[in-house]
Enzyme design. Structure first.
Site, PDB file in Angstrom:
ATOM      1  N   TRP A 102       0.785  -1.208   0.144  1.00 26.30           N
ATOM      2  CA  TRP A 102       0.020   0.043   0.082  1.00 26.30           C
ATOM      3  C   TRP A 102       0.754   1.275   0.049  1.00 26.30           C
ATOM      4  O   TRP A 102       0.455   2.276  -0.703  1.00 26.30           O
ATOM      5  CB  TRP A 102      -1.041  -0.010   1.195  1.00 26.30           C
ATOM      6  CG  TRP A 102      -1.922  -1.123   0.920  1.00 26.30           C
ATOM      7  CD1 TRP A 102      -2.012  -2.258   1.752  1.00 26.30           C
ATOM      8  CD2 TRP A 102      -3.004  -1.263   0.040  1.00 26.30           C
ATOM      9  NE1 TRP A 102      -3.095  -3.126   1.163  1.00 26.30           N
ATOM     10  CE2 TRP A 102      -3.660  -2.421   0.150  1.00 26.30           C
ATOM     11  CE3 TRP A 102      -3.212  -0.299  -1.229  1.00 26.30           C
ATOM     12  CZ2 TRP A 102      -4.521  -2.958  -0.537  1.00 26.30           C
ATOM     13  CZ3 TRP A 102      -4.342  -0.907  -1.998  1.00 26.30           C
ATOM     14  CH2 TRP A 102      -4.921  -2.133  -1.675  1.00 26.30           C
ATOM     15  N   ASP A 174      -2.145   6.749   5.956  1.00 27.78           N
ATOM     16  CA  ASP A 174      -3.077   5.876   5.742  1.00 27.78           C
ATOM     17  C   ASP A 174      -3.453   4.937   6.459  1.00 27.78           C
ATOM     18  O   ASP A 174      -2.673   3.829   6.519  1.00 27.78           O
ATOM     19  CB  ASP A 174      -2.719   5.248   4.260  1.00 27.78           C
ATOM     20  CG  ASP A 174      -3.675   3.905   3.744  1.00 27.78           C
ATOM     21  OD1 ASP A 174      -4.768   3.788   4.310  1.00 27.78           O
ATOM     22  OD2 ASP A 174      -3.252   3.370   2.657  1.00 27.78           O
ATOM     23  N   LYS A 198     -12.540  -2.347   7.291  1.00 23.99           N
ATOM     24  CA  LYS A 198     -11.738  -3.092   7.966  1.00 23.99           C
ATOM     25  C   LYS A 198     -12.376  -3.058   9.345  1.00 23.99           C
ATOM     26  O   LYS A 198     -12.664  -4.231   9.920  1.00 23.99           O
ATOM     27  CB  LYS A 198     -10.238  -2.361   7.892  1.00 23.99           C
ATOM     28  CG  LYS A 198      -9.800  -1.967   6.687  1.00 23.99           C
ATOM     29  CD  LYS A 198      -9.437  -3.418   5.862  1.00 23.99           C
ATOM     30  CE  LYS A 198      -8.622  -2.751   4.639  1.00 23.99           C
ATOM     31  NZ  LYS A 198      -8.309  -3.815   3.471  1.00 23.99           N
TER      32      LYS A 198
END
Length: 362
Positions: A102, A174, A198
């Site tokens: 990511w 993030d 999540k």
């Protein structure tokens, strides 16, 4: 029916109480005669849902008043572009810490809008640790410093917040797969963004928490929909936001408050992670590749001593009610994501199954 424990990395398990409430309100929300999915985003009914979500989120996460809370579509991946578009603010470069897939995607996207200075990377060890700050080489002229506190795929987590005091460099995170899993000092960040699928909701919603002084100056050519100030000035209603995802997220935030808040949730998450990691450290049948100080509380990757047993492991796990344990295709092996809604009992069942499987295949 035997309980099912869903270890998916996202979209992920949601609290049963939230799903039951959403079921009960599906056809008629609070006597309105409408499902939330049918409501106008500008109608009084949905406006009340949106207002409560922001109020509860600010209270639960202790968000200072000089930060805007934005509810956006496009997932966290849209922020890979929106962050540099909004935060470069006339500078030429930005700092990035690269600790996994990511992080890599974020910095790759940022290169379209500014020069990227990689201040630190753990690529030398296949992204299995978080570089300590004394090893960082930060460009003092960089517009901001971006990092990923928890790498969902690799299972690497920063269990500390970078210290940028003494500089005017905003810290950007993030925090998708660790969002709302523990208390966080928002004031130490310039901007935080998180996909909700999540820990706090379904897919389709991204929450951005940004300090007010950082918005209002975008790179030339920035689309209107990618301008934070447009969304801030319109209370996230410039266009139709992901209304149902906001509604479910609001229910999860209420559930977190009922559970005792983020301090209480952190204790539960520590207990779940400790139970699984303690077992992994007592056996040579399974292996966790992540450096111990940097192990994620949320995403626990592990491999079997004999990779040829992977499919049998997953097959037998399903018969025990344990699903979505297959690791990301880029790294293989297994991954147990143990987000807020995963009960401690689910981790206990997983560990007992792993012990049984290892014993039967020793």
């Amino acid at each position: 029916m035997e309980p099912i424990y869903n270890f998916s990395a996202g979209p992920a398990v949601l609290p049963k109480e939230v799903l039951q409430q959403a079921r009960d309100e599906m056809l008629d929300w609070h006597g309105s005669g409408m499902s939330v999915m049918e409501m106008s985003h500008r109608g009084k009914e949905f406006m009340s849902i949106a207002a409560r979500l922001e109020t509860d989120l600010r209270e639960l996460a202790s968000i200072p008043p000089n930060y805007k809370v934005l509810f956006l579509s496009g997932g966290a991946s849209s922020q890979f572009a929106m962050v540099p578009m909004n935060l470069v603010r006339g500078k030429k470069s930005a700092n990035y810490i690269n600790t996994g897939q990511w992080s890599t995607k974020a910095l790759k996207e940022a290169k379209k809008y500014c020069a990227v200075h990689v201040a630190a990377s753990s690529e030398d060890a296949n992204f299995t640790y978080a570089p300590t700050q004394d090893k960082w080489n930060i460009d003092p002229e960089g517009a901001y410093l971006h990092y990923t506190p928890n790498e969902t795929i690799g299972g690497v987590e920063f269990n500390w917040i970078p210290d940028l005091s003494g500089t005017d460099i905003p810290l950007v995170a993030d925090i998708s797969s660790a969002f709302m899993s523990r208390p966080l000092d928002v004031s130490r960040f310039g901007l935080i963004y998180a996909g909700t699928q999540k820990n706090v909701g379904p897919a389709g919603l991204c929450i951005v928490i940004v300090r007010e002084d950082l918005i209002g100056t975008t790179v030339p050519g920035t689309p209107t929909m990618f301008d934070y100030k447009i969304h801030a000035d319109n209370d996230s209603m410039y266009n139709t936001p992901p209304t149902y995802a906001m509604y479910i997220t609001g229910l999860v935030v209420e559930w977190l408050k009922q559970k005792g808040g983020l301090q209480a949730m952190e204790k539960i998450n520590i207990a779940k992670a400790r139970l699984l990691y303690d077992f992994l450290d007592t056996t040579d049948f399974y292996h966790c590749p992540v450096a111990k100080p940097d192990r994620s509380r949320m995403n626990v990757p592990f491999t079997l001593k004999d990779p040829g047993l992977d499919e049998e492991f997953l097959k037998q796990a399903r018969t025990h009610g344990l699903i979505q344990l297959k690791g990301h295709r880029s790294v293989g092996g297994m991954r147990a994501s143990i987000y807020n809604a995963m009960p401690l009992e689910g981790v206990k069942v997983l560990v007992e199954f792993m012990k049984e499987f290892a014993s039967n295949h020793a």
